[in-house]
Scaffold this active site. Structure first.
Site, PDB file in Angstrom:
ATOM      1  N   HIS A  72       0.842  -1.196   0.000  1.00 47.24           N
ATOM      2  CA  HIS A  72       0.000   0.000   0.000  1.00 47.24           C
ATOM      3  C   HIS A  72       0.878   1.246   0.000  1.00 47.24           C
ATOM      4  CE1 HIS A  72      -4.291  -1.384   1.144  1.00 47.24           C
ATOM      5  NE2 HIS A  72      -3.660  -2.355   0.496  1.00 47.24           N
ATOM      6  N   TYR A 201      -9.495   6.068   6.841  1.00 53.11           N
ATOM      7  CA  TYR A 201      -9.739   6.408   8.249  1.00 53.11           C
ATOM      8  C   TYR A 201     -10.694   7.600   8.240  1.00 53.11           C
ATOM      9  CZ  TYR A 201      -5.474   3.753   9.523  1.00 53.11           C
ATOM     10  OH  TYR A 201      -4.518   2.783   9.714  1.00 53.11           O
ATOM     11  N   PRO A 293      -5.553   1.335  18.169  1.00 55.24           N
ATOM     12  CA  PRO A 293      -5.173   0.837  16.839  1.00 55.24           C
ATOM     13  C   PRO A 293      -5.302   1.866  15.710  1.00 55.24           C
ATOM     14  CG  PRO A 293      -7.193  -0.199  17.621  1.00 55.24           C
ATOM     15  CD  PRO A 293      -6.668   0.593  18.748  1.00 55.24           C
ATOM     16  N   LYS A 297      -0.055   0.737  14.984  1.00 56.44           N
ATOM     17  CA  LYS A 297       1.274   0.643  15.577  1.00 56.44           C
ATOM     18  C   LYS A 297       1.477  -0.554  16.505  1.00 56.44           C
ATOM     19  CE  LYS A 297       2.769   3.819  13.322  1.00 56.44           C
ATOM     20  NZ  LYS A 297       3.288   3.124  12.172  1.00 56.44           N
ATOM     21  N   TYR A 385       3.390   6.991   9.982  1.00 51.84           N
ATOM     22  CA  TYR A 385       2.557   5.852   9.591  1.00 51.84           C
ATOM     23  C   TYR A 385       3.409   4.724   8.989  1.00 51.84           C
ATOM     24  CZ  TYR A 385      -1.606   3.321   8.093  1.00 51.84           C
ATOM     25  OH  TYR A 385      -2.588   2.357   7.936  1.00 51.84           O
TER      26      TYR A 385
HETATM   27  P1  FAS Z   1      -0.457 -10.697  22.277  1.00 49.25           P
HETATM   28  O1  FAS Z   1      -1.492 -10.256  23.262  1.00 49.25           O
HETATM   29  O2  FAS Z   1      -0.801 -10.814  20.847  1.00 49.25           O
HETATM   30  O3  FAS Z   1       0.110 -12.140  22.711  1.00 49.25           O
HETATM   31  C1  FAS Z   1       0.336 -12.439  24.074  1.00 49.25           C
HETATM   32  C2  FAS Z   1       0.230 -13.945  24.230  1.00 49.25           C
HETATM   33  O4  FAS Z   1       0.537 -14.270  25.596  1.00 49.25           O
HETATM   34  C3  FAS Z   1      -1.181 -14.465  23.964  1.00 49.25           C
HETATM   35  O5  FAS Z   1      -1.135 -15.553  23.080  1.00 49.25           O
HETATM   36  C4  FAS Z   1      -1.682 -14.887  25.336  1.00 49.25           C
HETATM   37  O6  FAS Z   1      -2.551 -16.003  25.289  1.00 49.25           O
HETATM   38  C5  FAS Z   1      -0.396 -15.220  26.056  1.00 49.25           C
HETATM   39  N1  FAS Z   1      -0.499 -15.102  27.517  1.00 49.25           N
HETATM   40  C6  FAS Z   1      -1.185 -14.168  28.227  1.00 49.25           C
HETATM   41  N2  FAS Z   1      -1.039 -14.401  29.543  1.00 49.25           N
HETATM   42  C7  FAS Z   1      -0.247 -15.514  29.670  1.00 49.25           C
HETATM   43  C8  FAS Z   1       0.257 -16.244  30.770  1.00 49.25           C
HETATM   44  N3  FAS Z   1      -0.027 -15.888  32.030  1.00 49.25           N
HETATM   45  N4  FAS Z   1       1.034 -17.326  30.526  1.00 49.25           N
HETATM   46  C9  FAS Z   1       1.338 -17.677  29.252  1.00 49.25           C
HETATM   47  N5  FAS Z   1       0.891 -17.032  28.157  1.00 49.25           N
HETATM   48  C10 FAS Z   1       0.104 -15.954  28.379  1.00 49.25           C
HETATM   49  N6  FAS Z   1      -2.810  -3.661  16.649  1.00 49.25           N
HETATM   50  C11 FAS Z   1      -2.829  -3.063  15.440  1.00 49.25           C
HETATM   51  O7  FAS Z   1      -1.778  -2.623  14.980  1.00 49.25           O
HETATM   52  N7  FAS Z   1      -4.011  -2.950  14.741  1.00 49.25           N
HETATM   53  C12 FAS Z   1      -5.194  -3.457  15.231  1.00 49.25           C
HETATM   54  O8  FAS Z   1      -6.235  -3.342  14.602  1.00 49.25           O
HETATM   55  C13 FAS Z   1      -5.212  -4.083  16.481  1.00 49.25           C
HETATM   56  N8  FAS Z   1      -6.379  -4.624  16.998  1.00 49.25           N
HETATM   57  C14 FAS Z   1      -6.346  -5.221  18.237  1.00 49.25           C
HETATM   58  C15 FAS Z   1      -7.523  -5.770  18.817  1.00 49.25           C
HETATM   59  C16 FAS Z   1      -7.497  -6.374  20.097  1.00 49.25           C
HETATM   60  C17 FAS Z   1      -8.768  -6.958  20.694  1.00 49.25           C
HETATM   61  C18 FAS Z   1      -6.288  -6.415  20.817  1.00 49.25           C
HETATM   62  C19 FAS Z   1      -6.250  -7.014  22.218  1.00 49.25           C
HETATM   63  C20 FAS Z   1      -5.121  -5.875  20.259  1.00 49.25           C
HETATM   64  C21 FAS Z   1      -5.154  -5.286  18.969  1.00 49.25           C
HETATM   65  N9  FAS Z   1      -3.999  -4.753  18.361  1.00 49.25           N
HETATM   66  C22 FAS Z   1      -3.992  -4.162  17.155  1.00 49.25           C
HETATM   67  C23 FAS Z   1      -2.766  -4.823  19.021  1.00 49.25           C
HETATM   68  C24 FAS Z   1      -2.223  -6.228  18.786  1.00 49.25           C
HETATM   69  O9  FAS Z   1      -2.070  -6.455  17.417  1.00 49.25           O
HETATM   70  C25 FAS Z   1      -0.956  -6.313  19.559  1.00 49.25           C
HETATM   71  O10 FAS Z   1      -0.133  -5.176  19.353  1.00 49.25           O
HETATM   72  C26 FAS Z   1      -0.198  -7.557  19.256  1.00 49.25           C
HETATM   73  O11 FAS Z   1      -1.058  -8.646  19.449  1.00 49.25           O
HETATM   74  C27 FAS Z   1       0.992  -7.569  20.197  1.00 49.25           C
HETATM   75  O12 FAS Z   1       1.520  -8.820  20.188  1.00 49.25           O
HETATM   76  P2  FAS Z   1       2.069  -9.490  21.542  1.00 49.25           P
HETATM   77  O13 FAS Z   1       2.882  -8.488  22.269  1.00 49.25           O
HETATM   78  O14 FAS Z   1       2.668 -10.780  21.117  1.00 49.25           O
HETATM   79  O15 FAS Z   1       0.787  -9.713  22.469  1.00 49.25           O
HETATM   80  C1  PHB Z   2      -6.859  -3.821  10.387  1.00 49.00           C
HETATM   81  O1  PHB Z   2      -6.839  -4.105   9.175  1.00 49.00           O
HETATM   82  O2  PHB Z   2      -7.257  -4.619  11.269  1.00 49.00           O
HETATM   83  C2  PHB Z   2      -6.353  -2.466  10.813  1.00 49.00           C
HETATM   84  C3  PHB Z   2      -5.675  -1.677   9.895  1.00 49.00           C
HETATM   85  C4  PHB Z   2      -5.190  -0.428  10.297  1.00 49.00           C
HETATM   86  C5  PHB Z   2      -5.411   0.008  11.591  1.00 49.00           C
HETATM   87  C6  PHB Z   2      -6.090  -0.792  12.516  1.00 49.00           C
HETATM   88  C7  PHB Z   2      -6.561  -2.039  12.118  1.00 49.00           C
HETATM   89  O3  PHB Z   2      -4.948   1.237  11.983  1.00 49.00           O
END
Ligand code: FAS
Ligand code: PHB
Length: 390
Positions: A72, A201, A293, A297, A385
């Site tokens: 993109h 956005y 989000p 980032k 970005y």
């Molecule tokens: P994660 O939370 O992905 O992974 C942590 C892992 O640790 C999980 O698998 C969990 O099960 C495990 N864990 C937790 N507690 C534990 C314990 N006590 N013992 C062992 N394991 C344990 N980012 C974007 O850039 N765009 C988005 O649109 C976006 N949407 C999101 C929506 C939601 C609902 C959430 C919660 C986050 C979102 N994020 C988004 C942010 C997301 O992408 C995170 O930045 C990304 O998952 C970070 O990765 P990790 O640090 O690996 O954490």
């Molecule tokens: C997504 O595709 O899930 C997405 C993309 C850009 C964002 C947040 C979420 O800033």
């Protein structure tokens, strides 16, 4: 059991760290609370910075990403029924982003880890960190009714915002910074073509909307919703109608509707823990910080944390130097805070805040008008970005 680095969490941060350490000959074991398919079932991020793509390629998982990821060169901001394109490639001297779902990143990393026979212990209950401030750090857990223990040199807390790592740190040794936003994002995944070839956005009086995608035939949409909203009360038709109301007429006319294959609400929060190191324990990814989000980032910050931490650990074992380890927290936090600022600014500009007054609403409009009228302003937004340098 014994390993050099115990990694808590098999999300993208833990898996990527494990892969980079393995490639450098550093032994590691991952402990994950959930089962593999549960981790894959969480629909999250969608946009990868080039630095993240490069790191995944270095980790040996770039093939499918390069084959299926969508390049993109720009995205659009919507405001008052107008659309402003941010020409990422033109404004940053050629930098772009790649659209490739976090689920696929996680799947690629899991498959690569399994292919080289690295140990990932899924469904590990009651994971507990011991003596990470002493000389014998170790991790214990329960599985199938048996208690197990893993001795290690270091622990990497990659267990997300609700994990055990950060909360194992004595309250007096950690400082937290937080802003919880008074709204969430209701997200829908549907096998329909996206309404635009680039992300939109959109800020609107009714609330924010985001048009994203996973491929040319799978779309990801979000609309700002109240914190207490219940996805079950939102029919697909209600979602599609509200999404269209928040887009400019041209984008709205191109929205193809279809049955949702996933519908969920994500809360929005800005959060940072300081510092990121406690003796032999290091925090990385969502365990250390959360961004709304809006700036895409979250996953990318997890990648830069892992870049710094993997380099530091590899240096410790390879060059017998602790310079990287000693400097990890400050180095990671420098980039973290800049991404927190960008994500907060994008969220503040594009969302409706219930109690905002007419002046604050005009400030949001002025932000958009300034971007519309200034290459310098668009350049600043674009360089954030596509991702600030690691
Ligand atoms: P994660 O939370 O992905 O992974 C942590 C892992 O640790 C999980 O698998 C969990 O099960 C495990 N864990 C937790 N507690 C534990 C314990 N006590 N013992 C062992 N394991 C344990 N980012 C974007 O850039 N765009 C988005 O649109 C976006 N949407 C999101 C929506 C939601 C609902 C959430 C919660 C986050 C979102 N994020 C988004 C942010 C997301 O992408 C995170 O930045 C990304 O998952 C970070 O990765 P990790 O640090 O690996 O954490
Ligand atoms: C997504 O595709 O899930 C997405 C993309 C850009 C964002 C947040 C979420 O800033």
């Amino acid at each position: 059991m014994r390993t050099q680095v115990a990694i808590i969490g098999a999300g993208p941060a833990g898996l990527l760290l494990g892969q980079l350490l393995h490639k450098a000959g550093v032994d590691n074991v991952i402990l994950e609370r959930k089962y593999r398919d549960y981790v894959l079932s969480r629909i999250r991020a969608g946009v990868l910075e080039q630095g993240t793509v490069d790191l995944l390629t270095k980790a040996g998982v770039g093939a499918r990403l390069c084959a299926e990821g969508l390049s993109h060169e720009g995205f659009a901001l919507g405001f008052a029924n107008r659309r402003l394109r941010i020409d990422l490639k033109g404004l940053t001297g050629g930098k772009i982003v790649t659209v490739y779902g976090q689920t696929e990143v996680t799947r690629d990393l899991m498959d690569a880890r399994a292919a080289v026979g690295l140990t990932t212990i899924y469904e590990a209950d009651d994971v507990t960190l011991h003596d990470f401030d002493g000389v014998n750090p170790r991790v214990s857990w329960r599985k199938d009714g048996a208690s197990r223990e893993l001795a290690c040199d270091f622990i990497a807390g990659c267990d997300g915002f609700h994990g055990v790592s950060r909360t194992s740190i004595p309250a007096g040794a950690i400082e937290m910074f937080e802003r919880v936003y008074p709204f969430g994002w209701l997200g829908v995944l549907a096998d329909v073509p996206p309404c635009s070839h680039e992300l939109i956005y959109a800020g609107h009086d009714r609330g924010f909307a985001l048009c994203s995608m996973r491929s040319a035939i799978r779309s990801r949409y979000y609309i700002q919703c109240p914190l207490d909203a219940n996805p079950a009360t939102w029919s697909d038709q209600m979602f599609w109608d509200e999404l269209r109301r928040r887009l400019d007429p041209e984008a709205a006319s191109h929205v193809v509707t279809g049955p949702s294959i996933e519908k969920s609400i994500a809360p929005l929060r800005s959060f940072v823990a300081e510092p990121l190191r406690f003796g032999k324990l290091f925090l990385a990814g969502d365990a250390a910080h959360i961004v709304p989000p809006t700036g895409a980032k979250g996953l990318n910050l997890a990648a830069s944390d892992v870049h710094y931490l993997s380099e530091a650990l590899i240096e410790h074992y390879g060059e017998k130097s602790d310079a990287g380890i000693d400097g990890y927290s400050a180095k990671a936090l420098d980039r973290i805070w800049k991404s927190e600022r960008f994500s907060w600014a994008m969220t503040s500009m594009l969302h409706r805040f219930d109690r905002q007054n007419s002046f604050e609403r005009r400030m949001q409009e002025a932000e958009f008008l300034y971007l519309e009228g200034s290459i310098a302003a668009r350049t600043g937004l674009a360089e954030n970005y596509v991702g600030l340098p690691f």
